[in-house]
Design an enzyme around this catalytic site. Structure first.
Site, short mmCIF file in Angstrom:
data_model
loop_
_atom_site.label_atom_id
_atom_site.label_comp_id
_atom_site.label_asym_id
_atom_site.label_seq_id
_atom_site.Cartn_x
_atom_site.Cartn_y
_atom_site.Cartn_z
CG HIS A 37 -1.84 -1.13 1.34
ND1 HIS A 37 -1.73 -2.07 2.33
CD2 HIS A 37 -2.88 -1.51 0.57
CE1 HIS A 37 -2.69 -2.98 2.18
NE2 HIS A 37 -3.40 -2.67 1.12
CD GLN A 153 -8.36 -5.51 -6.27
OE1 GLN A 153 -9.13 -6.00 -5.47
NE2 GLN A 153 -7.31 -4.79 -5.90
#
Lengths: 282, 282
Positions: A37, A153
């Site tokens: 992240h 994704q």
């Protein structure tokens, strides 16, 4: 950094940024932030005037046997990481804010889902696409950031943005790796010492496949065998799948050509690991 | 008025309007414009800086037995009506522009669809919600205009805007009627002279129901009977349905209260007509 919990506040603030012609980089997450992240946030920080992080554990993308309740959460730590990464706006809604009543509409993903990890998680990407449709309309970003670690994704989000014409640029960020090549993951801590030593074999196998393709191999089955052999020889892991598809369409290939993905999932004793590479075959 | 056929051109122009802080009123249609559309355009013109009309016959909302190919089209006439109504931007894409390849994502409507006309048109509102999601992201309007003649469509759009957080205000415009109360419709021309004289009985029946409710009637079944009796006594039409629901949730009621809709559909020889009223019951 400001922390926003209400959708209406978020839309008001984001609309002002847009009217001021600020570029907005958006990193949607389920929180419990890790190095992956942080890489997305750094990239967003580098390319945009405003960086928005969302932290929302989305119940809609968990299957009935997947443990939504037990998913790890630590908002204090997330806030600190966000602050250090230079996030301007942290959007942190609760479940009743995002789903105050049963949805009367939902996004269903028709393609790119019945392969790789999606095969064993029916409905998962419907939940992802639905929450992203909501978040995209709430944040109204210029660019949205996703890690290539979860390449499927990225493929689904690519389809969502393209088919619904969201005026958003999808930025896919390369997988972050340890020095020995192992893809970074919060699950790596569940590996035993021996397994941790074996685990770099996954990326080695992918690199071996890449070299074989560079040397002229065009048969997908041969590529998969080569990877499976390398993993079986060098680890105790059980192979879930080794698959080769066109990317981002994720359709099977008779012969390798164009942009492709080689992806794998294996199970060690207490950790299921995934990895992939994409490459252009001419 | 400018006519745009490409999505990318449309997004560029509309984004500029937004950055100039113009309000944008949007009237999505399938073309072959009539008085009902003109009313929506007038309302949009009154409330906004910029008025956008889209003309697109959406294949996705036609069932396999519904005739997409034969749906009437007359873009020259539509352009003229649009011009006269003060439209600024006419968006007129073709099917390959809107659906260049199979959709990888689609909107599915979970509620408000298995009643009224939606019951006999499975998938119809999925097609409507999907194309509106696309159009909303292309046009990025401040307000979107829909006629209450198709009250179920308004209910579905209300759910779509609310659940996906489109920053758009839904404006529902009251049904336009002939002097004798008959709801305006392109299908009224298919009525015989005798049927045309009978047809005002539909709205009369709805008004009779309204008066009964004002006088204290709270039983939905009694309201439906009263309407059916009035139609049977005064017309030769065959009743498709007469239904009462909460509005806009379209859920059945044991006892009338809150906002409700009373809706009906009947078949004359060559025309199926629909009509409805909504009212607040305290």
């Amino acid at each position: 950094m400001i922390v926003i919990t209400k959708i209406s506040d978020m839309q008001k603030i984001m609309n002002e940024y847009r009217l001021e012609r600020k570029t907005i980089g958006f990193v949607p997450t389920m929180g419990y932030l890790h190095e992956g992240h942080a890489t997305l946030l750094r990239e967003a920080r580098r390319q945009n005037d405003i960086v928005v992080l969302s932290v929302f554990v989305n119940p809609l993308q968990f299957g009935p046997n997947e443990d939504f309740e037990r998913y790890p959460r630590d908002i204090k730590r997330d806030e600190q990481i966000a602050q250090e990464a230079g996030v301007d706006v942290l959007f942190y809604p609760d479940v009743t804010e995002m789903y105050p009543r049963p949805l009367s509409v939902q996004v269903v993903v028709r393609e790119r889902v019945d392969v790789l990890c999606g095969k064993s998680r029916p409905g998962h990407f419907d939940g992802v696409a639905t929450v992203l449709t909501k978040l995209f309309n709430i944040v109204m970003p210029t660019r949205a950031y996703f890690g290539m670690k979860d390449a499927q994704q990225v493929a689904v989000v690519d389809g969502l943005i393209r088919d619904f014409h969201f005026p958003i640029e999808l930025i896919s960020v390369p997988t972050v790796r340890e020095e020995d090549g192992l893809a970074k993951s919060s699950r790596n801590v569940y590996l035993s010492d021996e397994e941790r030593k074996e685990a770099p074999a996954l990326y080695e196998a992918l690199q071996k496949a890449k070299i074989a393709i560079e040397n002229g191999e065009r048969n997908p089955a041969a590529i998969c065998s080569l990877i499976e052999d390398h993993i079986k020889t060098n680890t105790h892991a059980v192979i879930d799948y080794v698959e080769v598809y066109s990317y981002p369409d994720l359709t099977p290939l008779q012969r390798l050509s164009g942009r492709i993905i080689i992806a794998l999932a294996v199970r060690f004793t207490n950790a299921r690991l995934i990895d992939n590479i994409t490459l252009d075959v001419n």
